[in-house]
Design a protein around this motif. Structure first.
Motif: not given
Length: 128
Positions: A114-123
């Protein structure tokens, strides 16, 4: 790749390392499935602190709403990690007859999923 994303990968990598090591030791005393969940949440606390400081440079004091948003995103990610890890461990690797290090490989692949999902969700949600 942006600097934020690179920092996210490094801080997330460290938190993932904590997650993987914790799962390894927990798995000696509890089941793989439960150790994946517990270790994920320990890694999540490390990730929150590191991401806040080194990725998104949040200077305001921590608040419950921000941590709750972080928790929400990570709850979705934890579900993804658990599904991928358990599927690989219980079904895929036995199917292709890989036994040695199947727990480590399953968990590692699950953690990076889930790296890409997590990055954009946190950003755009957690630290907006």
């Amino acid at each position: 790749m942006t600097r934020e994303f690179v920092n996210f990968i490094f801080t997330g990598g460290f938190a993932a390392f904590i997650n993987l090591v914790t799962r390894f030791y927990l798995n000696k005393i509890i089941s793989f499935e439960i150790s994946v969940v517990i270790s994920y949440f320990l890694g999540m606390i490390v990730a929150y602190l590191l991401t806040r400081v080194f990725v998104f440079s949040v200077e305001e004091p921590m608040d419950r709403n921000e941590f709750f948003r972080f928790f929400q995103v990570n709850l979705i990610s934890a579900f993804i990690v658990w599904i991928v890890s358990v599927f690989l461990y219980n079904f895929f690797f036995p199917l292709i007859k890989i036994v040695e290090y199947s727990g480590e490989m399953s968990h590692f692949i699950g953690v990076i999923t889930p790296i890409v999902f997590s990055f954009y969700a946190h950003k755009f949600y957690t630290f907006k």
